[in-house]
Design an enzyme around this catalytic site. Structure first.
Site, PDB file in Angstrom:
ATOM      1  CE  LYS A 128      -4.428   0.846   0.290  1.00 45.05           C
ATOM      2  NZ  LYS A 128      -5.674   0.179  -0.118  1.00 45.05           N
ATOM      3  CG  ASP A 168      -7.156   3.327  -0.626  1.00 40.43           C
ATOM      4  OD1 ASP A 168      -7.898   2.248  -0.648  1.00 40.43           O
ATOM      5  OD2 ASP A 168      -7.226   3.698   0.244  1.00 40.43           O
TER       6      ASP A 168
HETATM    7  P1  NDP Z   1     -13.016   7.713  -2.671  1.00 42.45           P
HETATM    8  O1  NDP Z   1     -11.886   8.769  -2.240  1.00 42.45           O
HETATM    9  O2  NDP Z   1     -13.560   7.490  -3.863  1.00 42.45           O
HETATM   10  O3  NDP Z   1     -14.221   8.117  -1.454  1.00 42.45           O
HETATM   11  C1  NDP Z   1     -13.932   8.092  -0.176  1.00 42.45           C
HETATM   12  C2  NDP Z   1     -15.220   8.351   0.422  1.00 42.45           C
HETATM   13  O4  NDP Z   1     -15.176   8.296   2.013  1.00 42.45           O
HETATM   14  C3  NDP Z   1     -15.697   9.990   0.543  1.00 42.45           C
HETATM   15  O5  NDP Z   1     -17.148   9.918   0.381  1.00 42.45           O
HETATM   16  C4  NDP Z   1     -14.959  10.589   1.448  1.00 42.45           C
HETATM   17  O6  NDP Z   1     -15.728  11.847   1.823  1.00 42.45           O
HETATM   18  C5  NDP Z   1     -15.122   9.620   2.716  1.00 42.45           C
HETATM   19  N1  NDP Z   1     -14.079   9.836   3.609  1.00 42.45           N
HETATM   20  C6  NDP Z   1     -12.951   9.725   3.237  1.00 42.45           C
HETATM   21  N2  NDP Z   1     -12.060  10.022   4.535  1.00 42.45           N
HETATM   22  C7  NDP Z   1     -13.063  10.119   5.579  1.00 42.45           C
HETATM   23  C8  NDP Z   1     -12.789  10.506   6.812  1.00 42.45           C
HETATM   24  N3  NDP Z   1     -11.859  10.616   7.568  1.00 42.45           N
HETATM   25  N4  NDP Z   1     -14.085  10.622   7.550  1.00 42.45           N
HETATM   26  C9  NDP Z   1     -15.458  10.295   6.847  1.00 42.45           C
HETATM   27  N5  NDP Z   1     -15.554  10.182   5.641  1.00 42.45           N
HETATM   28  C10 NDP Z   1     -14.463  10.023   4.966  1.00 42.45           C
HETATM   29  O7  NDP Z   1     -12.399   6.331  -2.054  1.00 42.45           O
HETATM   30  P2  NDP Z   1     -12.843   5.019  -2.423  1.00 42.45           P
HETATM   31  O8  NDP Z   1     -14.426   4.930  -2.461  1.00 42.45           O
HETATM   32  O9  NDP Z   1     -11.965   4.345  -3.311  1.00 42.45           O
HETATM   33  O10 NDP Z   1     -12.657   4.162  -0.633  1.00 42.45           O
HETATM   34  C11 NDP Z   1     -13.358   4.034   0.261  1.00 42.45           C
HETATM   35  C12 NDP Z   1     -13.029   2.958   1.297  1.00 42.45           C
HETATM   36  O11 NDP Z   1     -12.733   1.752   0.433  1.00 42.45           O
HETATM   37  C13 NDP Z   1     -11.630   3.315   1.615  1.00 42.45           C
HETATM   38  O12 NDP Z   1     -11.559   2.712   3.095  1.00 42.45           O
HETATM   39  C14 NDP Z   1     -10.656   2.219   0.849  1.00 42.45           C
HETATM   40  O13 NDP Z   1      -9.602   1.982   1.386  1.00 42.45           O
HETATM   41  C15 NDP Z   1     -11.853   1.260   0.613  1.00 42.45           C
HETATM   42  N6  NDP Z   1     -11.327   0.174  -0.511  1.00 42.45           N
HETATM   43  C16 NDP Z   1     -11.279   1.107  -1.729  1.00 42.45           C
HETATM   44  C17 NDP Z   1     -11.330   0.170  -3.137  1.00 42.45           C
HETATM   45  C18 NDP Z   1     -11.125   0.624  -4.451  1.00 42.45           C
HETATM   46  O14 NDP Z   1     -10.994  -0.126  -5.341  1.00 42.45           O
HETATM   47  N7  NDP Z   1     -11.213   2.228  -4.484  1.00 42.45           N
HETATM   48  C19 NDP Z   1     -10.945  -1.361  -2.819  1.00 42.45           C
HETATM   49  C20 NDP Z   1     -11.187  -1.924  -1.585  1.00 42.45           C
HETATM   50  C21 NDP Z   1     -11.220  -1.001  -0.464  1.00 42.45           C
HETATM   51  P3  NDP Z   1     -15.023  13.312   1.291  1.00 42.45           P
HETATM   52  O15 NDP Z   1     -15.441  13.335  -0.142  1.00 42.45           O
HETATM   53  O16 NDP Z   1     -15.674  14.415   2.187  1.00 42.45           O
HETATM   54  O17 NDP Z   1     -13.605  13.255   1.297  1.00 42.45           O
HETATM   55  O1  2IT Z   2      -7.854  -1.738  -0.445  1.00 34.06           O
HETATM   56  C1  2IT Z   2      -7.882  -2.240  -1.819  1.00 34.06           C
HETATM   57  O2  2IT Z   2      -8.003  -3.408  -1.894  1.00 34.06           O
HETATM   58  C2  2IT Z   2      -7.717  -1.299  -2.727  1.00 34.06           C
HETATM   59  N1  2IT Z   2      -7.629  -0.287  -2.702  1.00 34.06           N
HETATM   60  C3  2IT Z   2      -7.593  -1.687  -4.429  1.00 34.06           C
HETATM   61  C4  2IT Z   2      -6.022  -2.335  -4.647  1.00 34.06           C
HETATM   62  C5  2IT Z   2      -5.843  -2.646  -5.979  1.00 34.06           C
HETATM   63  O3  2IT Z   2      -4.807  -2.913  -6.337  1.00 34.06           O
HETATM   64  O4  2IT Z   2      -6.904  -2.716  -6.717  1.00 34.06           O
END
Ligand code: NDP
Ligand code: 2IT
Length: 449
Positions: A128, A168
């Site tokens: 990561k 992420d």
């Molecule tokens: P995005 O940046 O697209 O969205 C993040 C969302 O979470 C936004 O709505 C954001 O609000 C909110 N957020 C971020 N930080 C905080 C905080 N400290 N408190 C409250 N709300 C918060 O990210 P993703 O959707 O990609 O990721 C969301 C989660 O999913 C993370 O935990 C990530 O690690 C996990 N994840 C993502 C994957 C991927 O493929 N993208 C794969 C697996 C897991 P705001 O717009 O106000 O910042």
């Molecule tokens: O937390 C996760 O699994 C991710 N942000 C996606 C990682 C990836 O390599 O697609």
């Protein structure tokens, strides 16, 4: 020594060696509680000190990232890549840009990623990376300059056979494109060094949707295990980014009713339900306008804005935390259970605190931990790597079928290792042990390295 004494001794050592890293301690504790007794029952892992070795990342690189903002001022950020384990494949995992990024957060994420990637059944190790750069309010040109500067340093540590980053929090298609462009320019090679790329330059169909869809597929399988369906269930979702948007899309497609979403400023509660049209408004608001979720209530006045709040006080059948770590406290979990919530599928990484997990498990509701429930994203990243290696692209249908099959397989592995005699499935235990076994067996085969 009893297993609780053994866990305490193990955690004391870990905390001593990694001071000031509470998120890392939390993630290790979540795994060690199940792996230590499993190791005791399978002594070959103990002799080889597998858990001790797995709680020390292979390496961590940290570096300075300088960039110039639109006013011409020089800004300095810190960048990181935690290469946790390449026992079963190249390091693989996302990059996070958020002002709260610390080494502790990236270490917990990289540690979890190793188990998650193992669960997918694909040949990927865990890593990561990220930066304390805050993308909020930055212009496209500022984002481009930052991404180029970040990649200028990162590129010497990654490669298609070494370490393959992806997106992420704060890193989506725009940022991956800027970083891929810079890698290609510096190294003069066009390879699958990043996943989540645009479809025009080596990206995969379904990658954008994969995490959110997978989180819902996993819930579908947990419900099926109990002879139930998603149709008609009232769902609370948090977040409004990539994972949340596509979790909601799939929930709607499967006939569920979604009544909440959120961002870091607050939550919206729409008692009429978020429809496909309303979701399109949110996608545009977040992806194009880069606005706040509160604007939803200006457009749909029947919805309430819960300023500074998370959605967990709104009664629901199922909860899908899809924002960030530790977004469900013990009190939130108590409220969810009291209000009749019967299942949680974690879209975000480690969104439930230890107290929240204890509450869910005591209530014996369905609880899908992130390393299992959100593995669909990295699974399709793995399929993007496969397509890049073969220099061809699969269709949307093919990829969705593969994603569905992988999520079903992860569910089966969790049941295999997590089902007790009374039929109750502890998905956390199941995911931890199933994820561990493959990595541990590879490490045993390599000898002491
Ligand atoms: P995005 O940046 O697209 O969205 C993040 C969302 O979470 C936004 O709505 C954001 O609000 C909110 N957020 C971020 N930080 C905080 C905080 N400290 N408190 C409250 N709300 C918060 O990210 P993703 O959707 O990609 O990721 C969301 C989660 O999913 C993370 O935990 C990530 O690690 C996990 N994840 C993502 C994957 C991927 O493929 N993208 C794969 C697996 C897991 P705001 O717009 O106000 O910042
Ligand atoms: O937390 C996760 O699994 C991710 N942000 C996606 C990682 C990836 O390599 O697609």
């Amino acid at each position: 020594m009893s297993s609780s004494e053994q866990l305490e001794e193990f955690m004391n050592g870990l905390i001593r060696r990694n001071p000031g890293e509470p998120e890392f301690h939390q993630a290790v504790h979540e795994v060690a509680q199940h792996i230590l007794p499993f190791i005791q029952a399978n002594p070959k892992y103990e002799k080889a000190q597998i858990l001790q070795r797995l709680t020390e990342p292979d390496r961590i690189v940290s570096f300075r990232v300088c960039w110039e903002d639109d006013e011409g001022s020089v800004r300095t950020q810190r960048g990181y890549r935690v290469q946790h384990s390449n026992a079963i494949g190249p390091y693989k995992g996302g990059i996070r840009f958020h002002d709260n990024v610390t080494q502790s957060i990236l270490k917990f994420l990289a540690f979890e990623q190793t188990f998650k990637n193992s669960l997918t059944g694909l040949p990927m190790g865990g890593g990561k990376g990220g930066s304390d750069f805050n993308p909020k309010g930055k212009s496209d040109r500022e984002i481009m300059r930052f991404c180029q500067s970040f990649m200028t340093e990162l590129c010497r540590h990654i490669g298609p056979f070494t370490d393959v980053p992806a997106g992420d929090i704060g890193v989506g298609g725009r940022e991956i494109s800027y970083m891929f462009g810079q890698y290609k320019r510096i190294r003069n090679e066009f390879t699958g060094v990043l996943t989540g790329k645009g479809l025009a330059f080596g990206g995969s169909e379904i990658r954008v949707e994969a995490t959110g869809y997978g989180v819902v597929y996993f819930m579908e399988d947990m419900l099926a295990q109990k002879g139930e369906k998603l149709e008609g269930k009232v769902c609370a979702v948090s977040g409004s980014g990539n994972v949340a948007q596509y979790a909601v899309e799939k929930l709607l497609a499967l006939g569920a009713k979604v009544i909440t979403m959120s961002d870091s400023s607050g939550a919206i509660h729409d008692p009429d339900g978020i429809t496909t049209e309303k979701l399109a408004f949110i996608k545009h608001l977040k992806e194009v306008k880069r606005g706040r979720i509160s604007e939803y209530c200006d457009e749909y006045p029947n919805a309430r804005y819960l300023d500074g709040k998370r959605p967990w006080g709104v009664p629901c059948d199922l909860a899908f935390p899809c924002a960030t770590q530790n977004e469900i406290s013990g009190e939130d979990a108590t409220l969810l259970v009291q209000n009749g919530c019967k299942g949680v599928s974690e879209g975000a990484n480690m969104p439930s605190t230890k107290e929240a997990i204890d509450t869910f498990q005591k209530a014996r509701i369905m609880f899908a931990p992130s390393k299992a429930a959100n593995a669909g994203g990295v699974a399709v990243s793995g399929l993007e790597m496969t397509q890049n290696s073969m220099r061809l692209s699969w269709s949307r249908e093919e990829l969705n079928q593969r994603l569905r099959a992988i999520m079903g397989d992860i569910h089966r592995k969790c049941v295999q290792y997590g089902k007790s005699d009374d039929g109750h499935v502890d998905y956390l235990k199941g995911a931890n042990i199933a994820g561990f076994v493959k990595v541990a067996d590879a490490m045993l085969a390599y000898g002491v390295i």
